[in-house]
Design a protein around this motif. Sequence first.
Motif, PDB file in Angstrom:
ATOM      1  N   ARG A  83       0.840  -1.211   0.000  1.00  0.00           N
ATOM      2  CA  ARG A  83       0.000   0.000   0.000  1.00  0.00           C
ATOM      3  C   ARG A  83       0.869   1.253   0.000  1.00  0.00           C
ATOM      4  N   ASP A  84       0.333   2.320  -0.548  1.00  0.00           N
ATOM      5  CA  ASP A  84       0.975   3.618  -0.350  1.00  0.00           C
ATOM      6  C   ASP A  84       0.808   4.005   1.105  1.00  0.00           C
ATOM      7  N   ARG A  85       1.779   4.754   1.621  1.00  0.00           N
ATOM      8  CA  ARG A  85       1.695   5.224   3.009  1.00  0.00           C
ATOM      9  C   ARG A  85       1.236   6.676   3.022  1.00  0.00           C
ATOM     10  N   PHE A  86       0.317   6.973   3.933  1.00  0.00           N
ATOM     11  CA  PHE A  86      -0.120   8.351   4.124  1.00  0.00           C
ATOM     12  C   PHE A  86       0.136   8.758   5.571  1.00  0.00           C
ATOM     13  N   ILE A  87       0.790   9.889   5.736  1.00  0.00           N
ATOM     14  CA  ILE A  87       1.112  10.379   7.083  1.00  0.00           C
ATOM     15  C   ILE A  87       0.608  11.802   7.250  1.00  0.00           C
ATOM     16  N   LEU A  88      -0.181  11.987   8.277  1.00  0.00           N
ATOM     17  CA  LEU A  88      -0.623  13.347   8.614  1.00  0.00           C
ATOM     18  C   LEU A  88       0.338  13.863   9.674  1.00  0.00           C
ATOM     19  N   SER A  89       1.373  14.578   9.210  1.00  0.00           N
ATOM     20  CA  SER A  89       2.416  14.981  10.137  1.00  0.00           C
ATOM     21  C   SER A  89       1.914  16.050  11.103  1.00  0.00           C
ATOM     22  N   ASN A  90       1.019  16.914  10.623  1.00  0.00           N
ATOM     23  CA  ASN A  90       0.377  17.869  11.535  1.00  0.00           C
ATOM     24  C   ASN A  90      -0.761  17.134  12.251  1.00  0.00           C
ATOM     25  N   GLY A  91      -0.369  16.267  13.178  1.00  0.00           N
ATOM     26  CA  GLY A  91      -1.322  15.340  13.811  1.00  0.00           C
ATOM     27  C   GLY A  91      -2.481  16.021  14.517  1.00  0.00           C
ATOM     28  N   HIS A  92      -2.298  17.312  14.858  1.00  0.00           N
ATOM     29  CA  HIS A  92      -3.413  18.014  15.511  1.00  0.00           C
ATOM     30  C   HIS A  92      -4.635  18.091  14.600  1.00  0.00           C
ATOM     31  N   ALA A  93      -4.402  17.958  13.274  1.00  0.00           N
ATOM     32  CA  ALA A  93      -5.534  17.985  12.334  1.00  0.00           C
ATOM     33  C   ALA A  93      -6.166  16.600  12.193  1.00  0.00           C
ATOM     34  N   SER A  94      -6.067  15.803  13.246  1.00  0.00           N
ATOM     35  CA  SER A  94      -6.458  14.385  13.190  1.00  0.00           C
ATOM     36  C   SER A  94      -7.852  14.135  12.618  1.00  0.00           C
ATOM     37  N   MET A  95      -8.782  15.073  12.831  1.00  0.00           N
ATOM     38  CA  MET A  95     -10.132  14.825  12.318  1.00  0.00           C
ATOM     39  C   MET A  95     -10.149  14.711  10.794  1.00  0.00           C
ATOM     40  N   LEU A  96      -9.172  15.301  10.132  1.00  0.00           N
ATOM     41  CA  LEU A  96      -9.058  15.132   8.681  1.00  0.00           C
ATOM     42  C   LEU A  96      -8.844  13.659   8.361  1.00  0.00           C
ATOM     43  N   LEU A  97      -7.912  13.046   9.069  1.00  0.00           N
ATOM     44  CA  LEU A  97      -7.596  11.642   8.837  1.00  0.00           C
ATOM     45  C   LEU A  97      -8.758  10.742   9.265  1.00  0.00           C
ATOM     46  N   TYR A  98      -9.335  11.016  10.415  1.00  0.00           N
ATOM     47  CA  TYR A  98     -10.440  10.165  10.883  1.00  0.00           C
ATOM     48  C   TYR A  98     -11.630  10.234   9.931  1.00  0.00           C
ATOM     49  N   ALA A  99     -11.922  11.427   9.420  1.00  0.00           N
ATOM     50  CA  ALA A  99     -13.045  11.551   8.479  1.00  0.00           C
ATOM     51  C   ALA A  99     -12.757  10.705   7.233  1.00  0.00           C
ATOM     52  N   LEU A 100     -11.528  10.768   6.734  1.00  0.00           N
ATOM     53  CA  LEU A 100     -11.165   9.995   5.540  1.00  0.00           C
ATOM     54  C   LEU A 100     -11.232   8.500   5.816  1.00  0.00           C
ATOM     55  N   LEU A 101     -10.705   8.083   6.960  1.00  0.00           N
ATOM     56  CA  LEU A 101     -10.718   6.650   7.293  1.00  0.00           C
ATOM     57  C   LEU A 101     -12.150   6.155   7.399  1.00  0.00           C
ATOM     58  N   HIS A 102     -12.978   6.949   8.043  1.00  0.00           N
ATOM     59  CA  HIS A 102     -14.383   6.556   8.186  1.00  0.00           C
ATOM     60  C   HIS A 102     -15.062   6.457   6.817  1.00  0.00           C
TER      61      HIS A 102
END
Length: 377
Positions: free
Chosen positions: A72-91
Amino acid sequence: MTLPTTNTTTAAQVHADIDQLSINTIRTLAMDAVQQANSGHPGTPMALAPVAYVLWRKFLRFNPRNPKWANRDRFILSNGHASMLLYALLHLTGYDLSLDDIKHFRQWESKTPGHPEYGLTAGVETTTGPLGQGVSNSVGMAIAERWLEQHFNRDGNSLFGYRVYAICSDGDLMEGISHEAASIAGHLRLSNLLWIYDNNHITIEGNTKLAYSDDVAARFMAYGWHVQRISDANDLPSLEQAITRADAELTSPSLIIVDTHIAWGSPNKQDTAAAHGEPLGEEEIRLTKEAYGWPQEPKFLVPDEVRQHMNEAVARGEQFESEWLRQAEKYSRAFPELYREFELMQRRELPPGWDRDIPTFPADAKGSATRESGGRC
Ligand SMILES: Cc1ncc(C[n+]2csc(CCOP(=O)(O)OP(=O)(O)O)c2C)c(N)n1
Ligand SMILES: [Mg+2]
């Protein structure tokens, strides 16, 4: 109502097509989750939603049903404080993260902590939050990919060929560690690596003018990176073009500097440091949803067409992996020993006899530097 005018694109110009509906779903999930938790960082997910949407929809190769798929390609949200961006995408893309998990953002023992944690939430590739760390890990991942390619791939028979994507912020680039990592990435010509920089001119304490005036493009060009700029984070075709160009770059890592507006579309909070780490507030959420042309109720709304559209990632992911599995099957017949080694690695086991050639060191009266014994090992 008066809309913020500092954008190249205004909320009113945005057509309610499926792309925009999906992007606004990400935005409003972030706004609602942070408000419900009464804590968190709404502004950055709102600004970066189009960037992450294009990346995840058009480029990132992943399988939500098997988050550990080796290629798989790896995706990293380095500005982890924006976590809701990642959670919304994962959901939305069908990972094991429910709407209920989103509603429990930042709650004790939830799968949606304030900053993403590796091992706790499927699809989170590495823990982020300490700024600079995620992008630095991304360089390690890109080096690992190169090693895997060289070790396993044989002419016409490949196991590996993934890309590493990271999103980062001002704070990430202000940290020294990110530049040490960027330096070695440039030296090693890690063309499998792309960082997207959220150039929003805002940090926790206010405008970047207070403490940060690097010429980021010049700095990265000096490291040997391929650098591009996008002036409007809502310009989806330009984003797509820039990522396509970065992916086609064969000799250097890439940086895309994207000008964004924190809390984009919020009439009173856009471009303010207040949108960095505080809930927007009920009234501002009402105004922002109005600006997006978004229903006020229910909260945590995922329109059916968005659910269906984003969930296509599941079928796409299964397709990616099954194509790879066919290739891997062919590979295992051509190179059974190497394939066994790959399988061991997947189980985090070492090959038999791995320590056969490690030298032993008799006690030495003069002493021997661990640097030297380590080097010989
Ligand atoms: C190493 C480190 N130092 C300090 C912090 C605290 N901190 C959290 S966010 C932030 C800066 C926010 O600015 P930026 O990175 O530009 O994010 P934005 O507000 O634009 O989303 C800081 C200093 C941290 N997370 N990590
Ligand atoms: Mg910033």
